[in-house]
Design a protein around this motif. Structure first.
Motif, PDB file in Angstrom:
ATOM      1  N   ARG A   1       0.809  -1.229   0.000  1.00 55.53           N
ATOM      2  CA  ARG A   1       0.000   0.000   0.000  1.00 55.53           C
ATOM      3  C   ARG A   1       0.830   1.261   0.000  1.00 55.53           C
ATOM      4  NH1 ARG A   1      -3.636  -1.949   4.382  1.00 55.53           N
ATOM      5  NH2 ARG A   1      -2.280  -0.675   5.663  1.00 55.53           N
ATOM      6  N   GLN A   2       1.924   1.268   0.797  1.00 54.55           N
ATOM      7  CA  GLN A   2       2.653   2.511   1.050  1.00 54.55           C
ATOM      8  C   GLN A   2       4.088   2.506   0.526  1.00 54.55           C
ATOM      9  OE1 GLN A   2       0.246   2.741   5.273  1.00 54.55           O
ATOM     10  NE2 GLN A   2       2.369   3.394   5.290  1.00 54.55           N
ATOM     11  N   GLY A   3       4.533   1.386  -0.022  1.00 56.31           N
ATOM     12  CA  GLY A   3       5.905   1.297  -0.494  1.00 56.31           C
ATOM     13  C   GLY A   3       6.869   1.035   0.649  1.00 56.31           C
ATOM     14  N   VAL A   4       8.107   0.738   0.312  1.00 53.45           N
ATOM     15  CA  VAL A   4       9.106   0.448   1.332  1.00 53.45           C
ATOM     16  C   VAL A   4       9.386   1.687   2.172  1.00 53.45           C
ATOM     17  CG1 VAL A   4      11.511  -0.225   1.722  1.00 53.45           C
ATOM     18  CG2 VAL A   4      10.137  -1.426   0.005  1.00 53.45           C
ATOM     19  N   ARG A   5       9.475   2.831   1.527  1.00 50.00           N
ATOM     20  CA  ARG A   5       9.756   4.061   2.288  1.00 50.00           C
ATOM     21  C   ARG A   5       8.617   4.425   3.219  1.00 50.00           C
ATOM     22  NH1 ARG A   5      13.333   8.107  -1.523  1.00 50.00           N
ATOM     23  NH2 ARG A   5      14.839   6.530  -2.156  1.00 50.00           N
ATOM     24  N   GLY A   6       7.426   3.951   2.912  1.00 45.35           N
ATOM     25  CA  GLY A   6       6.281   4.226   3.769  1.00 45.35           C
ATOM     26  C   GLY A   6       6.089   3.224   4.891  1.00 45.35           C
ATOM     27  N   LEU A   7       7.003   2.250   4.975  1.00 45.51           N
ATOM     28  CA  LEU A   7       6.891   1.242   6.030  1.00 45.51           C
ATOM     29  C   LEU A   7       7.432   1.814   7.340  1.00 45.51           C
ATOM     30  CD1 LEU A   7       6.306  -1.698   6.939  1.00 45.51           C
ATOM     31  CD2 LEU A   7       8.664  -2.239   6.299  1.00 45.51           C
ATOM     32  N   ARG A   8       6.527   2.153   8.236  1.00 43.09           N
ATOM     33  CA  ARG A   8       6.901   2.636   9.564  1.00 43.09           C
ATOM     34  C   ARG A   8       6.494   1.580  10.577  1.00 43.09           C
ATOM     35  NH1 ARG A   8       5.655   6.691   6.371  1.00 43.09           N
ATOM     36  NH2 ARG A   8       7.006   8.521   6.338  1.00 43.09           N
ATOM     37  N   VAL A   9       7.363   1.362  11.550  1.00 43.46           N
ATOM     38  CA  VAL A   9       7.125   0.289  12.511  1.00 43.46           C
ATOM     39  C   VAL A   9       5.811   0.500  13.254  1.00 43.46           C
ATOM     40  CG1 VAL A   9       8.026  -0.893  14.548  1.00 43.46           C
ATOM     41  CG2 VAL A   9       9.576  -0.232  12.712  1.00 43.46           C
ATOM     42  N   ALA A  10       5.479   1.752  13.554  1.00 42.46           N
ATOM     43  CA  ALA A  10       4.211   2.026  14.244  1.00 42.46           C
ATOM     44  C   ALA A  10       3.016   1.617  13.383  1.00 42.46           C
ATOM     45  CB  ALA A  10       4.123   3.505  14.611  1.00 42.46           C
ATOM     46  N   ASP A  11       3.091   1.902  12.068  1.00 41.33           N
ATOM     47  CA  ASP A  11       2.013   1.508  11.155  1.00 41.33           C
ATOM     48  C   ASP A  11       1.931  -0.013  11.055  1.00 41.33           C
ATOM     49  OD1 ASP A  11       1.574   4.188  10.703  1.00 41.33           O
ATOM     50  OD2 ASP A  11       2.614   4.222   8.770  1.00 41.33           O
ATOM     51  N   LEU A  12       3.083  -0.654  10.993  1.00 41.59           N
ATOM     52  CA  LEU A  12       3.122  -2.111  10.908  1.00 41.59           C
ATOM     53  C   LEU A  12       2.511  -2.723  12.173  1.00 41.59           C
ATOM     54  CD1 LEU A  12       3.879  -4.855   9.820  1.00 41.59           C
ATOM     55  CD2 LEU A  12       6.261  -4.411  10.480  1.00 41.59           C
ATOM     56  N   ALA A  13       2.857  -2.170  13.332  1.00 41.21           N
ATOM     57  CA  ALA A  13       2.305  -2.679  14.588  1.00 41.21           C
ATOM     58  C   ALA A  13       0.780  -2.574  14.593  1.00 41.21           C
ATOM     59  CB  ALA A  13       2.906  -1.912  15.761  1.00 41.21           C
ATOM     60  N   ALA A  14       0.256  -1.440  14.124  1.00 39.34           N
ATOM     61  CA  ALA A  14      -1.198  -1.262  14.067  1.00 39.34           C
ATOM     62  C   ALA A  14      -1.826  -2.252  13.086  1.00 39.34           C
ATOM     63  CB  ALA A  14      -1.524   0.176  13.659  1.00 39.34           C
ATOM     64  N   GLU A  15      -1.181  -2.455  11.941  1.00 37.72           N
ATOM     65  CA  GLU A  15      -1.696  -3.383  10.926  1.00 37.72           C
ATOM     66  C   GLU A  15      -1.718  -4.813  11.446  1.00 37.72           C
ATOM     67  OE1 GLU A  15      -3.448  -4.435   7.527  1.00 37.72           O
ATOM     68  OE2 GLU A  15      -2.724  -2.373   7.717  1.00 37.72           O
ATOM     69  N   ALA A  16      -0.664  -5.197  12.166  1.00 39.51           N
ATOM     70  CA  ALA A  16      -0.534  -6.575  12.654  1.00 39.51           C
ATOM     71  C   ALA A  16      -1.236  -6.795  13.989  1.00 39.51           C
ATOM     72  CB  ALA A  16       0.945  -6.935  12.778  1.00 39.51           C
TER      73      ALA A  16
END
Length: 201
Positions: free
Chosen positions: A18-33
């Motif tokens: 959705r956001q690309g590699v540069r858009g991968l933020r750990v906080a966003d990943l934590a919320a997604e997972a």
């Protein structure tokens, strides 16, 4: 793989798509997972670790959905041509998992231009994929020279990646992309078959 680790990697593939590699933020990943950032760092140490493991996860997931459906009662194709076609053409399925996987792979590939460490990981994954397709081609055209078989596998996998980008971005209908790849498989196997029968010097 634990359920939490799988959830993190599934989330990473989704966020990257959705956001690309540069858009991968750990906080966003934590919320997604649905996990804490601390748990992500516990499993993957740092952002490069997340990317490396996400790449492997995406490759494994592609292996599963392009594999034979023996566990679902479908027999493995006995014809080498059918096996080759299945392995390649199942990359074109209008399923959320396939779309997400292909998009995330493309994002990782694009980012590797600027990330030498990721480039090495991606090159290894790409080489394994070429080797798999070359193995199917060699089974189909056993007398073809190994170099020609590998080159054909490289062309087919490169074409698949290009067609996948066009399909995912709406430039090609799904069936047309599948048809173009099917025609390319025919061209490559016919070429290898002609090398099978070339008279010895």
């Amino acid at each position: 793989m634990t359920d939490r680790r799988r959830a993190i990697l599934t989330g990473a593939a989704r966020v990257i798509a959705r956001q690309g590699v540069r858009g991968l933020r750990v906080a966003d990943l934590a919320a997604e997972a649905g996990v804490s950032t601390a748990l992500i760092y516990y499993h993957f140490k740092d952002r490069p670790g997340i990317l490396r493991h996400a790449l492997a996860f995406i490759g494994d997931r592609a292996d599963r959905y392009t594999a034979t459906r023996e566990e679902e009662g479908e027999p493995r194709p006995s014809d080498p041509r059918q096996l080759l076609e299945q392995t390649l053409l199942l990359e074109f399925q209008d399923l959320p998992e396939v779309r997400e996987n292909s998009t995330a792979w493309g994002e990782l590939r694009a980012h590797s231009v600027f990330d030498p460490e990721l480039r090495e990981e991606l090159a290894a994954a790409g080489a394994a994929w070429v080797a798999e397709i070359a193995g199917h081609l060699a089974e189909l055209c056993p007398a073809a020279p190994p170099g020609a078989v590998t080159a054909a596998a490289e062309r087919l996998t490169a074409l698949l990646e290009g067609l996948s980008v066009r399909w995912l971005s709406g430039l090609l209908p799904l069936e047309h992309a599948r048809g173009l790849l099917g025609e390319a498989i025919g061209v490559e196997t016919a070429r290898l078959d002609s090398l099978d029968h070339r008279p010895a010097n």
